[in-house]
Design a protein around this motif. Sequence first.
Motif, short mmCIF file in Angstrom:
data_model
loop_
_atom_site.label_atom_id
_atom_site.label_comp_id
_atom_site.label_asym_id
_atom_site.label_seq_id
_atom_site.Cartn_x
_atom_site.Cartn_y
_atom_site.Cartn_z
N LEU A 187 0.87 -1.17 0.00
CA LEU A 187 0.00 0.00 0.00
C LEU A 187 0.91 1.22 0.00
CD1 LEU A 187 -2.68 -1.01 2.66
CD2 LEU A 187 -2.79 -1.26 0.17
N VAL A 188 0.74 2.07 -1.01
CA VAL A 188 1.60 3.23 -1.16
C VAL A 188 0.75 4.49 -0.99
CG1 VAL A 188 3.19 4.45 -2.68
CG2 VAL A 188 3.08 1.94 -2.73
N GLU A 189 1.07 5.25 0.05
CA GLU A 189 0.31 6.47 0.38
C GLU A 189 1.01 7.69 -0.19
OE1 GLU A 189 -0.54 4.45 4.67
OE2 GLU A 189 1.36 5.11 3.84
N SER A 190 0.23 8.72 -0.44
CA SER A 190 0.77 10.00 -0.88
C SER A 190 -0.23 11.10 -0.52
CB SER A 190 1.04 10.01 -2.38
OG SER A 190 -0.15 9.77 -3.10
N GLY A 191 0.24 12.33 -0.54
CA GLY A 191 -0.65 13.47 -0.36
C GLY A 191 -0.52 14.20 0.96
N GLY A 192 0.29 13.68 1.88
CA GLY A 192 0.45 14.38 3.15
C GLY A 192 1.28 15.64 2.97
N GLY A 193 1.36 16.42 4.05
CA GLY A 193 2.16 17.64 4.00
C GLY A 193 1.80 18.60 5.10
N LEU A 194 2.27 19.82 4.92
CA LEU A 194 2.03 20.90 5.87
C LEU A 194 0.92 21.79 5.32
CD1 LEU A 194 2.95 22.47 8.44
CD2 LEU A 194 4.53 23.70 6.94
N VAL A 195 -0.07 22.07 6.15
CA VAL A 195 -1.20 22.88 5.70
C VAL A 195 -1.66 23.77 6.84
CG1 VAL A 195 -2.88 21.10 6.29
CG2 VAL A 195 -3.45 22.80 4.54
N GLN A 196 -2.20 24.92 6.50
CA GLN A 196 -2.70 25.83 7.52
C GLN A 196 -4.06 25.38 8.02
OE1 GLN A 196 -2.63 29.78 5.81
NE2 GLN A 196 -0.62 30.20 6.70
N ALA A 197 -4.37 25.75 9.23
CA ALA A 197 -5.68 25.43 9.80
C ALA A 197 -6.78 25.99 8.89
CB ALA A 197 -5.80 26.01 11.20
N GLY A 198 -7.78 25.17 8.67
CA GLY A 198 -8.87 25.55 7.78
C GLY A 198 -8.66 25.10 6.36
N GLY A 199 -7.48 24.61 6.05
CA GLY A 199 -7.16 24.18 4.71
C GLY A 199 -7.61 22.76 4.42
N SER A 200 -7.21 22.27 3.25
CA SER A 200 -7.61 20.94 2.78
C SER A 200 -6.42 20.15 2.27
CB SER A 200 -8.64 21.06 1.65
OG SER A 200 -9.81 21.70 2.09
N GLN A 243 -10.38 12.75 1.44
CA GLN A 243 -10.47 14.19 1.26
C GLN A 243 -10.68 14.81 2.62
OE1 GLN A 243 -10.14 16.16 -1.58
NE2 GLN A 243 -10.21 17.85 -0.11
N MET A 244 -9.78 15.67 3.02
CA MET A 244 -9.81 16.28 4.34
C MET A 244 -10.00 17.79 4.19
SD MET A 244 -6.79 14.12 6.26
CE MET A 244 -5.48 14.86 5.29
N ASN A 245 -11.11 18.28 4.68
CA ASN A 245 -11.42 19.71 4.63
C ASN A 245 -11.50 20.28 6.03
OD1 ASN A 245 -11.70 19.48 1.79
ND2 ASN A 245 -13.87 18.98 1.98
N SER A 246 -11.43 21.59 6.10
CA SER A 246 -11.53 22.29 7.40
C SER A 246 -10.59 21.67 8.42
CB SER A 246 -12.98 22.25 7.91
OG SER A 246 -13.86 22.82 7.00
N LEU A 247 -9.36 21.47 8.01
CA LEU A 247 -8.38 20.82 8.88
C LEU A 247 -8.07 21.68 10.09
CD1 LEU A 247 -6.12 19.34 6.11
CD2 LEU A 247 -7.15 18.02 7.96
N GLN A 248 -7.87 21.00 11.21
CA GLN A 248 -7.60 21.66 12.48
C GLN A 248 -6.29 21.13 13.07
OE1 GLN A 248 -9.51 24.20 13.45
NE2 GLN A 248 -10.71 23.82 11.59
N PRO A 249 -5.68 21.87 13.98
CA PRO A 249 -4.41 21.41 14.56
C PRO A 249 -4.49 20.00 15.15
CG PRO A 249 -4.77 23.70 15.09
CD PRO A 249 -6.02 23.23 14.40
N THR A 263 0.58 17.66 8.87
CA THR A 263 0.91 18.62 9.93
C THR A 263 0.14 19.90 9.70
OG1 THR A 263 3.13 17.70 10.14
CG2 THR A 263 2.76 19.87 11.09
N LEU A 264 -0.53 20.36 10.76
CA LEU A 264 -1.29 21.60 10.70
C LEU A 264 -0.50 22.71 11.36
CD1 LEU A 264 -4.23 21.94 9.56
CD2 LEU A 264 -3.47 19.59 9.93
N SER A 265 -0.47 23.83 10.69
CA SER A 265 0.15 25.02 11.28
C SER A 265 -0.97 25.99 11.65
CB SER A 265 1.11 25.68 10.29
OG SER A 265 0.42 26.10 9.14
N SER A 266 -0.85 26.55 12.83
CA SER A 266 -1.91 27.46 13.30
C SER A 266 -1.72 28.85 12.76
CB SER A 266 -1.96 27.46 14.82
OG SER A 266 -0.69 27.80 15.33
#
Length: 121
Positions: A4-17, A81-87, A118-121
């Motif tokens: 199983l090969v995952e992709s798409g992670g990263g650093l995103v601001q709070a409220g992002g997707s 699909q991840m929306n409205s991401l929070q810390p 990872t979520l950045s505030s």
Amino acid sequence: QVQLVESGGGLVQAGGSLRLSCAASGSIFSINAMAWYRQAPGKQRELVASMINGGRTNYADSVKGRFTISRDNAKNTVYLQMNSLQPEDTAVYYCNAQNLDSRGGYYANLWGQGTQVTLSS
């Protein structure tokens, strides 16, 4: 050998997707269920969302209304699909496949290597 090969992670601001993908490699005959789990530092791994072959889905209460799991059976791929991401969504996200039948063998419970979100505030 199936992986199983995952992709798409990263650093995103709070409220992002973000959209995570997980593809099962190899000659796959069938996969009964695919799911996403996550593990935050110092916490146990927890179920985020799952989807069985018939399309029935299950979500953790903490992500309902924000996250959506989907599958492309032809590509043996599951998405999150991840929306409205929070810390508090910061974690390593793991893909999981259950009852996977392939030319290389049968896998009752198969895990990906994980992808960091990872979520950045």
